[in-house]
Design an enzyme around this catalytic site. Structure first.
Site, PDB file in Angstrom:
ATOM      1  N   ARG A  23      19.217  10.875  -3.328  1.00 40.48           N
ATOM      2  CA  ARG A  23      20.220  11.957  -3.195  1.00 40.48           C
ATOM      3  C   ARG A  23      21.352  11.552  -2.247  1.00 40.48           C
ATOM      4  O   ARG A  23      22.512  11.871  -2.511  1.00 40.48           O
ATOM      5  CB  ARG A  23      19.527  13.240  -2.759  1.00 40.48           C
ATOM      6  N   THR A  51       4.302   2.511   5.692  1.00 41.74           N
ATOM      7  CA  THR A  51       2.910   2.058   5.778  1.00 41.74           C
ATOM      8  C   THR A  51       2.153   2.981   6.723  1.00 41.74           C
ATOM      9  O   THR A  51       2.706   3.401   7.747  1.00 41.74           O
ATOM     10  CB  THR A  51       2.804   0.606   6.296  1.00 41.74           C
ATOM     11  N   GLU A 106     -15.205   9.150  21.701  1.00 40.02           N
ATOM     12  CA  GLU A 106     -15.547   8.531  22.985  1.00 40.02           C
ATOM     13  C   GLU A 106     -14.814   7.208  23.186  1.00 40.02           C
ATOM     14  O   GLU A 106     -14.549   6.803  24.307  1.00 40.02           O
ATOM     15  CB  GLU A 106     -17.057   8.269  23.077  1.00 40.02           C
ATOM     16  N   ASP A 149       4.722  -4.640   6.119  1.00 37.65           N
ATOM     17  CA  ASP A 149       4.984  -6.007   6.558  1.00 37.65           C
ATOM     18  C   ASP A 149       5.189  -7.015   5.413  1.00 37.65           C
ATOM     19  O   ASP A 149       6.187  -7.736   5.362  1.00 37.65           O
ATOM     20  CB  ASP A 149       3.751  -6.396   7.393  1.00 37.65           C
ATOM     21  N   ARG A 177     -25.119   5.738  12.768  1.00 31.10           N
ATOM     22  CA  ARG A 177     -24.620   5.924  11.402  1.00 31.10           C
ATOM     23  C   ARG A 177     -23.196   5.385  11.300  1.00 31.10           C
ATOM     24  O   ARG A 177     -22.491   5.304  12.300  1.00 31.10           O
ATOM     25  CB  ARG A 177     -24.609   7.414  11.017  1.00 31.10           C
ATOM     26  N   ASN A 182     -24.747  14.079  24.070  1.00 32.90           N
ATOM     27  CA  ASN A 182     -25.817  14.058  23.075  1.00 32.90           C
ATOM     28  C   ASN A 182     -25.429  13.286  21.828  1.00 32.90           C
ATOM     29  O   ASN A 182     -26.262  12.913  21.032  1.00 32.90           O
ATOM     30  CB  ASN A 182     -26.177  15.489  22.667  1.00 32.90           C
ATOM     31  N   SER A 183     -24.132  13.107  21.648  1.00 27.24           N
ATOM     32  CA  SER A 183     -23.693  12.376  20.466  1.00 27.24           C
ATOM     33  C   SER A 183     -22.440  11.595  20.841  1.00 27.24           C
ATOM     34  O   SER A 183     -21.792  11.893  21.836  1.00 27.24           O
ATOM     35  CB  SER A 183     -23.358  13.339  19.333  1.00 27.24           C
ATOM     36  N   GLY A 195       0.834  -1.211   0.000  1.00 25.52           N
ATOM     37  CA  GLY A 195       0.000   0.000   0.000  1.00 25.52           C
ATOM     38  C   GLY A 195       0.860   1.249   0.000  1.00 25.52           C
ATOM     39  O   GLY A 195       1.851   1.315   0.719  1.00 25.52           O
ATOM     40  N   ASP A 247       2.398  -0.653  12.011  1.00 23.26           N
ATOM     41  CA  ASP A 247       2.383  -1.959  12.674  1.00 23.26           C
ATOM     42  C   ASP A 247       3.697  -2.728  12.568  1.00 23.26           C
ATOM     43  O   ASP A 247       3.718  -3.948  12.714  1.00 23.26           O
ATOM     44  CB  ASP A 247       1.228  -2.811  12.111  1.00 23.26           C
ATOM     45  N   GLU A 293     -10.448  -1.397  11.174  1.00 25.54           N
ATOM     46  CA  GLU A 293     -10.903  -2.409  10.204  1.00 25.54           C
ATOM     47  C   GLU A 293     -10.254  -3.736  10.587  1.00 25.54           C
ATOM     48  O   GLU A 293      -9.066  -3.785  10.859  1.00 25.54           O
ATOM     49  CB  GLU A 293     -10.472  -2.023   8.785  1.00 25.54           C
ATOM     50  N   ASP A 349      -0.128   2.014   8.561  1.00 23.68           N
ATOM     51  CA  ASP A 349      -0.638   1.194   9.675  1.00 23.68           C
ATOM     52  C   ASP A 349       0.188   1.297  10.965  1.00 23.68           C
ATOM     53  O   ASP A 349      -0.312   0.982  12.037  1.00 23.68           O
ATOM     54  CB  ASP A 349      -0.702  -0.286   9.261  1.00 23.68           C
ATOM     55  N   ARG A 397      -5.202  -2.656   9.072  1.00 27.52           N
ATOM     56  CA  ARG A 397      -4.920  -4.068   8.797  1.00 27.52           C
ATOM     57  C   ARG A 397      -4.610  -4.831  10.082  1.00 27.52           C
ATOM     58  O   ARG A 397      -3.472  -5.170  10.392  1.00 27.52           O
ATOM     59  CB  ARG A 397      -3.728  -4.196   7.847  1.00 27.52           C
ATOM     60  N   ARG A 418       1.039  -5.008  -5.239  1.00 26.50           N
ATOM     61  CA  ARG A 418       1.167  -6.206  -4.396  1.00 26.50           C
ATOM     62  C   ARG A 418       1.373  -7.344  -5.398  1.00 26.50           C
ATOM     63  O   ARG A 418       0.494  -7.629  -6.195  1.00 26.50           O
ATOM     64  CB  ARG A 418      -0.090  -6.426  -3.577  1.00 26.50           C
ATOM     65  N   ARG A 473      -5.121   7.237   2.848  1.00 22.43           N
ATOM     66  CA  ARG A 473      -3.775   6.958   2.337  1.00 22.43           C
ATOM     67  C   ARG A 473      -3.220   8.073   1.467  1.00 22.43           C
ATOM     68  O   ARG A 473      -2.041   8.065   1.124  1.00 22.43           O
ATOM     69  CB  ARG A 473      -3.783   5.647   1.540  1.00 22.43           C
TER      70      ARG A 473
HETATM   71  O1  F6P Z   1      -1.390  -1.651   4.668  1.00 18.32           O
HETATM   72  C1  F6P Z   1      -1.969  -0.457   4.296  1.00 18.32           C
HETATM   73  C2  F6P Z   1      -3.440  -0.598   4.063  1.00 18.32           C
HETATM   74  O2  F6P Z   1      -3.979   0.666   3.731  1.00 18.32           O
HETATM   75  C3  F6P Z   1      -4.230  -1.249   5.199  1.00 18.32           C
HETATM   76  O3  F6P Z   1      -4.531  -0.359   6.238  1.00 18.32           O
HETATM   77  C4  F6P Z   1      -5.436  -1.778   4.479  1.00 18.32           C
HETATM   78  O4  F6P Z   1      -5.969  -2.890   5.158  1.00 18.32           O
HETATM   79  C5  F6P Z   1      -4.881  -2.192   3.147  1.00 18.32           C
HETATM   80  O5  F6P Z   1      -3.675  -1.463   2.960  1.00 18.32           O
HETATM   81  C6  F6P Z   1      -5.789  -1.953   1.980  1.00 18.32           C
HETATM   82  O6  F6P Z   1      -5.201  -2.484   0.856  1.00 18.32           O
HETATM   83  P1  F6P Z   1      -5.668  -2.199  -0.642  1.00 18.32           P
HETATM   84  O7  F6P Z   1      -5.294  -0.785  -0.978  1.00 18.32           O
HETATM   85  O8  F6P Z   1      -4.922  -3.188  -1.451  1.00 18.32           O
HETATM   86  O9  F6P Z   1      -7.149  -2.368  -0.654  1.00 18.32           O
END
Ligand code: F6P
Length: 326
Positions: free
Chosen positions: A28, A129, A191, A106, A250, A218-219, A14, A133, A226, A131, A175, A75, A259
């Site tokens: 450079r 990335t 919250e 990763d 909602r 109130n909200s 990504g 992570d 994800e 993420d 991810r 990828r 991204r």
């Molecule tokens: O690893 C970066 C990321 O944006 C993740 O947060 C997400 O799960 C994934 O890539 C989405 O991948 P793609 O752009 O291939 O849908």
């Protein structure tokens, strides 16, 4: 080890804001130290397809402020096969590339590790990335920009959430990691954050409702990472509609919006420092390490550690979020 004359750079997985600043810095710094540089397009796919161009300093002019990656990214399934990696190695030899700098997350570093060990080839990884992570680095390139984008979006959703007195589940990327959700929640005054790291320990939604998270408000805004483990924003909203029909719920999924965009100063600086460090690492004879940032210090993290170890979430931040949401 044979002397390194030519360094190849690629971005993979990504895209992340700041990748261009990293490409610029590697190019450079490498030229400054007397290396030749080759830009490899479309990640490992470009390596297999010989999609490679010689880079001079001008190739990276006027890109530090641009999101995405000028080298494009992909990828690449083929690179996960022995035949694909063998083909990539042949192209590397043909192009006279002696070392690689791989900018990615990763999956990209996993591919780098495999390739490096199979062909005894020097590779330096840069953590690119949104993420955040990767183990061994406090921050990854792109994370800060994505966090700021999330904050910007949530600020706007809050206006309508407050006006309509609604409960919003906002899904953010990550991810299977909760860094964006947790820190995004703190930064935007949400919250709660529902994150995969503690999903198997507690029913975060039930806990939230039991704590009466809307009693004095109130909200409400809840950031959801994800992940199949959290159930995602849609799954949680569905549950609330069934179990607590009194709430007007909602959902917003921020998706790939997170991204894009021009990198923040922090990401540009991180990418510039790490890019220069990648070249220093090669000059020092390092190989198969990821450049990390540990308390503002550059560190070398072996690929095996960066990929295999799970980066822990700051549990103190979860507690802070709980206190601040009363
Ligand atoms: O690893 C970066 C990321 O944006 C993740 O947060 C997400 O799960 C994934 O890539 C989405 O991948 P793609 O752009 O291939 O849908």
């Amino acid at each position: 080890m044979a002397a390194i004359k030519t360094i190849g750079i690629l971005t993979s997985g990504g895209d992340a804001p700041g990748m261009n600043a990293a490409i610029r810095s590697v190019t450079r710094s490498a030229i400054f130290s007397g290396f030749n540089v080759k830009g490899i397009y479309r990640g490992y796919k470009g390596l297999i397809d010989n999609d490679i161009v010689e880079f001079k300093t001008q190739n990276v002019s006027n890109i530090i402020q641009q999101g995405g990656t000028i080298l494009k990214t992909a990828r690449c399934k083929e690179f996960t096969t022995v035949e694909g990696r063998q083909r990539a190695y042949e192209v590397i030899k043909q192009q006279g590339i002696d070392a690689l700098v791989v900018i990615g997350g990763d999956g990209s570093l996993t591919g780098a590790r495999q390739f490096a060990s199979e062909f005894d080839f020097p590779i330096i990884g840069l953590p690119g990335t949104i993420d955040n992570d990767l183990f061994g680095t406090d921050h990854t390139i792109g994370y800060d920009t994505a966090l700021n984008t999330i904050m910007w979006c949530v600020d706007r959703i809050r206006d309508t959430a407050t006006s309509h007195e609604r409960l919003f589940f906002i899904e953010v990327m990550g991810r299977n990691a909760g860094f964006l959700a947790l820190n995004g929640a703190i930064a935007s005054g949400a919250e709660a954050a529902i994150i995969p790291e503690i999903s198997t320990e507690v029913d975060q939604l039930a806990e939230l409702i039991q704590n009466g998270f809307r009693k004095s408000k109130n909200s409400s805004i809840v950031l959801v990472a994800e992940s199949p483990i959290t159930g995602g924003a849609m799954g949680l909203a569905e549950r609330v509609r069934k179990e607590y029909p009194e709430y007007d719920v909602r959902v917003t999924i921020l998706g790939h919006l997170q991204r894009g965009g021009s990198p923040t100063a922090q990401d540009r600086i991180l990418a510039s420092r790490m890019g220069a460090a990648a070249v220093d690492a090669l000059l020092e004879g390092q190989r198969n390490v990821m450049i990390g940032d540990d308390d503002e210090q550059i560190v070398y993290v072996p690929f095996s550690k960066a990929i295999k170890n799970e980066k822990p979430i700051d549990r103190g931040l979860l507690e802070t979020l709980r206190r601040l949401s009363i």
